[in-house]
Design an enzyme around this catalytic site. Structure first.
Site, short mmCIF file in Angstrom:
data_model
loop_
_atom_site.label_atom_id
_atom_site.label_comp_id
_atom_site.label_asym_id
_atom_site.label_seq_id
_atom_site.Cartn_x
_atom_site.Cartn_y
_atom_site.Cartn_z
N TYR A 1 0.86 -1.19 0.00
CA TYR A 1 0.00 0.00 0.00
C TYR A 1 0.89 1.22 0.00
O TYR A 1 1.83 1.32 0.79
CB TYR A 1 -0.89 -0.01 1.25
N ASP B 1 9.27 2.57 -0.27
CA ASP B 1 8.27 3.25 0.55
C ASP B 1 8.57 2.89 2.00
O ASP B 1 8.25 1.79 2.46
CB ASP B 1 6.88 2.77 0.13
N LYS C 1 4.80 9.24 8.61
CA LYS C 1 4.59 8.74 9.97
C LYS C 1 5.63 9.27 10.96
O LYS C 1 5.49 10.39 11.43
CB LYS C 1 4.51 7.22 9.97
N1 HOZ Z 1 -1.45 3.74 6.20
C1 HOZ Z 1 -2.06 3.37 7.41
C2 HOZ Z 1 -2.00 1.94 7.71
N2 HOZ Z 1 -1.77 1.04 6.75
C3 HOZ Z 1 -3.39 3.78 7.64
C4 HOZ Z 1 -3.68 5.17 7.65
C5 HOZ Z 1 -5.10 5.25 7.35
O1 HOZ Z 1 -5.49 4.72 6.31
O2 HOZ Z 1 -5.84 5.80 8.20
#
Ligand code: HOZ
Length: 409
Positions: free
Chosen positions: A128, A221, A249
């Site tokens: 992702y 990433d 993050k």
């Molecule tokens: N990218 C985050 C976890 N895979 C989640 C952030 C979100 O979608 O709130």
């Protein structure tokens, strides 16, 4: 709000319950609006490596806010943060800040296309990279959780420029590269959005070698792994340097900040040094920069040793309790993140992650919440222990895990 939430992973429909509305967080704990408290392993999905409301982060943000919340002009803090990133990540010779990981991923792909003159991008199933149009095919995180194979609204042209390959599949990578040489091979070096599925031995070095040979860029990433698994992220731990890195993050310490970084000759293509356009009103926001700097300042080698010890004790403890109760689970871990897969055998790709018993995970997760522990409400997300998690939290977690694994049977 669609589904009652502002981001799909917060909904808890996939584990059969309503989302928890949070009132406040402190250290390793969250308190909900009904006054119930939880040992929190979501930790805002990764930014809070120091836990909630760390006093030094709060002080830095408070002081920054008193000087003004946004200027739309450069600040010394941004330079200090860029220098910190460069000192920690050897491949990050220059960096551009954005507000979210999605923006950073979108911009890194644009830059890779501009630098190579190619359109295609190779990505991995179950990875992702934010909600970038062309990267939603076979994506992990909320798409995996909610069973969305590819989002409606993505144009066929965008979809056609993405080649999806199974993680750890060397032949698949070779086929994709020879069929249509891409601008970039884009990967999470430690995929953590299909649950944590570390690379097979040598796979990242293989990607490095193949991207070079095919004239494409290697883009890591490290939104999740950056500054979490090690001072210099997965690239330092694995000794494989990408051309470009996407960060998010931890770099914002719990406020909205992200970045893309990499080789100087590539980053100098970005406007106004070059012509690859990308911009943002709140990019490098002074509050987010202050939170990021304060967080990075806490991350010395002792902190990483401690985080690794905590994660290991948690992962091994959960696996041991599951064994005693008779639940079949795999608990892969790396410093600062782990996943509980309800599976008989190791999980090495997205197909294996999807084959796990997610209903059992749902029952386990619901029971954990009832016993005051907040794991990610989806097997396709990582747990994020923090520096604020101590022995007492681990004990509470393993005590709750016994009935929770029992509920999963
Ligand atoms: N990218 C985050 C976890 N895979 C989640 C952030 C979100 O979608 O709130």
């Amino acid at each position: 709000m669609p589904g009652g939430v502002n981001s799909p992973v917060r909904a808890m429909g996939s584990i059969g319950r309503d989302p928890i509305f949070v009132e406040r967080g402190l250290g390793a704990e969250l308190t909900d609006v009904d006054g119930r408290s939880y040992v929190d392993y979501v930790c805002s999905w990764g930014p809070l490596i120091a836990g909630h409301a760390h006093p030094e982060v709060v002080a830095a943000v408070t002081a920054a806010a008193a000087r003004g919340t946004s200027y739309g002009a450069p600040t010394e803090g941004e330079v200090a943060l860029a220098e910190q990133v460069r000192a920690r990540m050897p491949s990050a010779e220059m960096l551009r800040m954005t507000s979210s990981g999605t923006e950073a991923a979108m911009s890194a792909v644009r830059l890779a296309r501009a630098a190579t003159g190619r359109d295609a991008v190779v990505k991995f199933a179950g990875a992702y990279h934010g909600h970038v149009d062309g990267l939603l095919a076979d994506a992990g995180s909320g798409l995996a959780t909610h069973g969305i194979p590819a989002s409606p609204g993505v144009t066929s042209a965008q979809a056609a420029d993405t080649t999806v390959v199974a993680w750890n599949d060397r032949d698949g990578v070779d086929r994709a590269l020879s069929e249509r040489p891409p601008a970039a091979i884009l990967c999470e070096p430690y995929p953590a959005n299909m649950g944590l599925v570390p690379p097979a031995e040598g796979f990242l070095a293989f990607l490095r070698e193949r991207s070079q040979a095919s004239g494409s860029l290697l883009v890591f990433d490290e939104v999740i792994s950056g500054f979490r698994v090690a001072r210099g992220g997965a690239q330092e731990r694995e000794g494989v340097l990408p051309d470009l890195t996407i960060l998010g993050k931890v770099i914002g310490g719990g406020l909205p900040a992200a970045a893309y970084a990499g080789r100087r000759d590539l980053m100098e293509l970005v406007a106004p040094a070059g012509q690859v356009y990308q911009a943002g009103t709140l990019s490098g926001n002074p509050l987010a920069v202050a939170a990021g700097l304060a967080t990075l300042a806490l991350l010395d080698s002792k902190a990483y040793e401690r985080l690794a010890r905590t994660t290991r004790a948690l992962a091994e403890g959960l696996a041991a309790v599951a064994r005693e109760v008779g639940a079949s689970v795999q608990v892969p871990w790396l410093p600062g993140l782990l996943t509980v897969f309800f599976s008989q055998g190791p999980v090495t790709d997205y197909a294996a992650a999807r084959a796990c018993d997610t209903a059992a995970y749902g029952a386990f997760c619901r029971a954990m919440l009832e016993h005051g522990v907040y794991p990610p409400p989806s097997q396709f997300e990582a747990w994020f222990p923090s520096l604020a998690h101590g022995e007492e939290h681990l004990e509470r977690t393993l005590t709750a895990a016994r009935p929770a694994f029992g509920a999963s049977l």
